[in-house]
Each structure stands twice: as structure tokens, then as C-alpha cells.
Design a protein around this motif. Structure first.
Motif, PDB file in Angstrom:
ATOM      1  N   MET A   1       1.018  -0.990  -0.035  1.00 11.46           N
ATOM      2  CA  MET A   1      -0.068   0.069  -0.077  1.00 11.46           C
ATOM      3  C   MET A   1       0.834   1.242  -0.020  1.00 11.46           C
ATOM      4  O   MET A   1       1.938   1.417   0.759  1.00 11.46           O
ATOM      5  N   ILE A   2       0.589   1.912  -0.940  1.00  7.30           N
ATOM      6  CA  ILE A   2       1.432   3.366  -1.090  1.00  7.30           C
ATOM      7  C   ILE A   2       0.939   4.405  -0.295  1.00  7.30           C
ATOM      8  O   ILE A   2      -0.399   4.655  -0.654  1.00  7.30           O
ATOM      9  N   ILE A   3       1.372   5.058   0.640  1.00  8.40           N
ATOM     10  CA  ILE A   3       0.631   6.299   1.283  1.00  8.40           C
ATOM     11  C   ILE A   3       1.220   7.463   0.401  1.00  8.40           C
ATOM     12  O   ILE A   3       2.523   7.788   0.197  1.00  8.40           O
ATOM     13  N   LYS A   4       0.164   8.523  -0.149  1.00  5.73           N
ATOM     14  CA  LYS A   4       0.567   9.576  -0.953  1.00  5.73           C
ATOM     15  C   LYS A   4       0.794  10.671   0.227  1.00  5.73           C
ATOM     16  O   LYS A   4      -0.017  10.997   1.038  1.00  5.73           O
ATOM     17  N   ARG A   5       1.693  11.731  -0.291  1.00  7.74           N
ATOM     18  CA  ARG A   5       1.750  12.742   0.542  1.00  7.74           C
ATOM     19  C   ARG A   5       0.921  13.803   0.345  1.00  7.74           C
ATOM     20  O   ARG A   5       0.758  14.107  -0.948  1.00  7.74           O
ATOM     21  N   ARG A   6       0.251  14.442   1.005  1.00  4.17           N
ATOM     22  CA  ARG A   6      -0.478  15.664   0.997  1.00  4.17           C
ATOM     23  C   ARG A   6      -0.027  16.767   0.599  1.00  4.17           C
ATOM     24  O   ARG A   6       1.016  17.050   1.499  1.00  4.17           O
ATOM     25  N   ARG A   7      -0.107  17.270  -0.356  1.00  2.00           N
ATOM     26  CA  ARG A   7       0.614  18.461  -0.945  1.00  2.00           C
ATOM     27  C   ARG A   7      -0.547  19.857  -0.800  1.00  2.00           C
ATOM     28  O   ARG A   7      -1.250  19.688  -1.352  1.00  2.00           O
ATOM     29  N   LEU A   8       0.273  20.695  -0.360  1.00  2.00           N
ATOM     30  CA  LEU A   8      -0.700  22.008  -0.216  1.00  2.00           C
ATOM     31  C   LEU A   8       0.371  22.928  -1.034  1.00  2.00           C
ATOM     32  O   LEU A   8       1.584  23.352  -0.739  1.00  2.00           O
ATOM     33  N   LYS A   9      -0.775  23.967  -1.334  1.00  2.00           N
ATOM     34  CA  LYS A   9      -0.145  25.185  -2.278  1.00  2.00           C
ATOM     35  C   LYS A   9      -0.287  26.232  -1.137  1.00  2.00           C
ATOM     36  O   LYS A   9      -1.370  26.731  -0.579  1.00  2.00           O
TER      37      LYS A   9
END
Length: 67
Positions: A1-9
Motif C-alpha cells: 500500500m502506497i501512502i501519498k503525501r498530501r501537498r498544499l499550495k
């Protein structure tokens, strides 16, 4: 399972965010009695001020790439 990093602008500059955080911390320190909690907030204020200073240094003409 790959956990994606939450990216914020970011909508505000780092300096603006640090200044806002510093102002909030100063308000909190006024309400606290002397002690460990107040010391911790004062340390965070100093760290914010140091970070702003580093940002200013990095933006100075001395550190800009040659054209």
C-alpha cells in the motif's frame, strides 16, 4: 500500500506565516505565568525570528544566482 503525501499550495509567504505565528505566541505568553510553558513559547518565538532572518539573508543580492 502506497501512502501519498498530501501537498498544499501555500497562499502566504513563509515570512507572513512566521510573523502571524509569532504574534499569536506573544499573545499566549502574556497570559501565562513564568514557568516551563512560557519558556517553551519564548523559544519558539526566537526560532521564528531566526527563520525570518535566514529567509531575508537568502533573498539578499549576495545569494542570488549570477546572470
Amino acid at each position: 500500500m502506497i501512502i501519498k503525501r498530501r501537498r498544499l499550495k501555500q497562499t502566504h509567504s513563509l515570512e507572513e506565516r512566521l510573523a502571524k505565528d509569532t504574534a499569536q505566541l506573544l499573545q499566549q505568553t502574556k497570559l501565562l505565568p513564568d514557568g516551563a510553558a512560557k519558556e517553551h513559547l519564548m523559544k519558539r518565538i526566537q526560532q521564528n525570528e531566526a527563520a525570518v532572518h535566514v529567509c531575508e539573508l537568502l533573498r539578499s543580492p549576495q545569494f542570488q544566482p549570477a546572470k
